[in-house]
Motif scaffolding. Structure first.
Motif, PDB file in Angstrom:
ATOM      1  N   ILE A  75       0.812  -1.221   0.000  1.00 39.06           N
ATOM      2  CA  ILE A  75       0.000   0.000   0.000  1.00 39.06           C
ATOM      3  C   ILE A  75       0.844   1.270   0.000  1.00 39.06           C
ATOM      4  O   ILE A  75       0.293   2.377   0.046  1.00 39.06           O
ATOM      5  CB  ILE A  75      -0.970   0.016   1.212  1.00 39.06           C
ATOM      6  N   LEU A  76       2.173   1.127  -0.063  1.00 36.63           N
ATOM      7  CA  LEU A  76       3.047   2.308  -0.037  1.00 36.63           C
ATOM      8  C   LEU A  76       2.673   3.349  -1.102  1.00 36.63           C
ATOM      9  O   LEU A  76       2.574   4.546  -0.784  1.00 36.63           O
ATOM     10  CB  LEU A  76       4.512   1.889  -0.210  1.00 36.63           C
ATOM     11  N   PRO A  77       2.473   2.946  -2.369  1.00 39.09           N
ATOM     12  CA  PRO A  77       2.141   3.961  -3.383  1.00 39.09           C
ATOM     13  C   PRO A  77       0.860   4.733  -3.070  1.00 39.09           C
ATOM     14  O   PRO A  77       0.788   5.950  -3.266  1.00 39.09           O
ATOM     15  CB  PRO A  77       1.997   3.142  -4.667  1.00 39.09           C
ATOM     16  N   ASP A  78      -0.152   4.030  -2.560  1.00 38.51           N
ATOM     17  CA  ASP A  78      -1.439   4.676  -2.274  1.00 38.51           C
ATOM     18  C   ASP A  78      -1.327   5.636  -1.088  1.00 38.51           C
ATOM     19  O   ASP A  78      -1.900   6.729  -1.115  1.00 38.51           O
ATOM     20  CB  ASP A  78      -2.504   3.619  -1.997  1.00 38.51           C
TER      21      ASP A  78
ATOM     22  N   PRO B  35      10.124   6.808  -0.368  1.00 35.67           N
ATOM     23  CA  PRO B  35      11.071   6.529   0.723  1.00 35.67           C
ATOM     24  C   PRO B  35      10.576   7.016   2.083  1.00 35.67           C
ATOM     25  O   PRO B  35      10.758   6.344   3.093  1.00 35.67           O
ATOM     26  CB  PRO B  35      12.332   7.284   0.289  1.00 35.67           C
ATOM     27  N   THR B  36       9.940   8.184   2.090  1.00 36.45           N
ATOM     28  CA  THR B  36       9.395   8.688   3.361  1.00 36.45           C
ATOM     29  C   THR B  36       8.258   7.801   3.851  1.00 36.45           C
ATOM     30  O   THR B  36       8.161   7.480   5.042  1.00 36.45           O
ATOM     31  CB  THR B  36       8.886  10.134   3.193  1.00 36.45           C
ATOM     32  N   THR B  37       7.408   7.387   2.939  1.00 37.79           N
ATOM     33  CA  THR B  37       6.304   6.491   3.300  1.00 37.79           C
ATOM     34  C   THR B  37       6.838   5.184   3.865  1.00 37.79           C
ATOM     35  O   THR B  37       6.199   4.563   4.723  1.00 37.79           O
ATOM     36  CB  THR B  37       5.420   6.198   2.078  1.00 37.79           C
ATOM     37  N   GLY B  38       8.018   4.770   3.415  1.00 37.27           N
ATOM     38  CA  GLY B  38       8.622   3.530   3.894  1.00 37.27           C
ATOM     39  C   GLY B  38       8.922   3.527   5.379  1.00 37.27           C
ATOM     40  O   GLY B  38       9.150   2.462   5.966  1.00 37.27           O
TER      41      GLY B  38
END
Length: 413
Positions: free
Chosen positions: A25-28, A38-41
């Motif tokens: 779901i990282l892209p969403d 990278p920040t979402t990671g």
């Protein structure tokens, strides 16, 4: 097998889905909050940090709590954390809620392993533990793909609503099916932490942290390896990952049976198997069929090792099996983070996407050496659990009412 194991497996499924669905779901999430991938990671690393920190703290605080009530409390914390994630107004809130959701992860599996082992005869302890862990492996086959699909079709928040519902279902199952189980008389924070003074406990934790670090060094970069080296399309990689999950599920069940028959040889074979499969994957990655076969075997040998490692820790810790079993998941999350970091270093150095396989094989060989050292110390009587097989039933299932038979009537409170 007792029906109580199903309640533990459902909980394992929910926790496993929550942990691993973040990758899908990282892209969403990135698009929703307007931040970079990278920040979402950080929501992945934040969860891993929560697992590492939460295990020793919550096991120690719950040392004198009835294990059934402790499991219910841990699952309630997990469920509320996912509910908070579903309602997160910004990424900072989501990051904090992910961290809080992860805190009960290791403790649930640690305490759950002790409860599972106490519900069956001593000769089937590892199989009982593997049945609970099966929920975690099935999450990779079913939970993660479905959550990714739900995120794409219904939005990323829907994934957290789904695991919140699984958490509620687990709470009901725990209340109905898991028997009450008082902790061992004299159990305290000091007695739980006393396990950390034993060499065998540290050796077993190092086997997991180093040996599994080798597996994660490869698995963390399996997607680019399959697209750039094997030539699969991004869509086909989803199926390759499902094959890995199937390997995990089968390996976990086989590993549980093998560990009940021969604990240390199963651990040796698992570590050696990871090393061999990673070397083969390095050379066979350009060939699609062979690459998929190696991915299946990597999931199989890695997962087959977990029940033996869990039981080894529980036996080595003797009177503090809950903490040791919980710390196993802290060690595996350290392996996850360290393996991914080391694998990234060799890729950044220009050695290519297959280089982490050889790095991982080297780490697995070190893990095998640590396992052999542990076995040698036990044979010499230096610091190993002196009567692991003979006394394990009394140590792991140490509550007077814990010898529950496999029928729904005796499993109900």
């Amino acid at each position: 097998m007792p029906i109580a194991l199903l309640a533990l497996a459902i909980g394992g499924f929910g926790i496993g889905t929550t942990e691993f669905m973040a990758m899908g779901i990282l892209p969403d999430v990135s698009e929703a909050f307007g931040i970079s991938i990278p920040t979402t990671g950080y929501m992945i690393s934040g969860y891993a940090l929560g697992v590492v920190i939460g295990a020793p703290i919550l096991v120690s605080l719950g040392a004198r709590v009835d294990r059934k009530h402790l499991l219910i409390g841990l699952m309630a914390m997990f469920t509320l954390g996912n509910l908070a994630s579903a309602l997160a107004p910004n990424f900072g809130f989501l990051l904090v809620s992910r961290f809080l959701t992860a805190l009960p992860h290791g403790t649930f599996f640690g305490v759950g392993s002790v409860v599972a082992a106490s519900l069956v005869p001593v000769t089937k302890r590892a199989q009982a533990v593997s049945m609970m862990i099966a929920g975690l492996t099935v999450a990779n086959v079913v939970g993660v793909p479905l959550s990714t699909l739900a995120s794409q079709q219904l939005g990323w928040r829907s994934t957290f609503w789904i695991v919140t519902a699984v958490g509620v279902l687990t709470l009901i199952a725990l209340a109905l099916w898991v028997p009450r189980q008082k902790p061992r008389a004299g159990t305290s924070v000091r007695s739980e932490l006393g396990a950390l003074t034993r060499v065998q406990v540290w050796l077993a934790l190092l086997v997991g942290a180093v040996g599994f670090g080798g597996m994660f060094a490869s698995y963390s970069y399996i997607s680019p390896m399959m697209t750039d080296i094997a030539g699969f399309t991004p869509t086909a990689v989803t199926l390759v990952l499902a094959v890995y999950g199937i390997g995990m599920t089968v390996g976990n069940l086989v590993g549980g049976r093998a560990a009940d028959r021969a604990l240390m040889p199963t651990m040796y074979a698992g570590m050696a198997g990871i090393a061999v499969v990673l070397v083969l994957l390095h050379f066979l990655a350009p060939f699609k069929v062979a690459a998929v076969a190696m991915v299946f075997l990597l999931g199989f040998v890695g997962s087959a090792l977990i029940p033996s490692l869990q039981m080894r820790l529980m036996d080595a810790a003797r009177d503090a099996p809950s903490l040791a079993a919980a710390l196993n998941h802290s060690a595996l999350n350290i392996a996850n983070a360290a393996g991914a970091w080391l694998g990234g270093l060799v890729i950044a150095a220009g050695y290519g996407y297959t280089a982490p396989n050889l790095l991982g094989a080297g780490l697995a060989v070190i893990g095998l050496g640590l396992a052999l050292a542990s076995g040698l110390l036990e044979r010499r009587g230096a610091s190993g659990p002196a009567a692991a097989s003979a006394g394990a039933e009394a140590r792991v299932g140490d509550a007077p009412d814990s010898r529950v038979r496999a029928d729904s009537g005796s499993a109900a409170e």
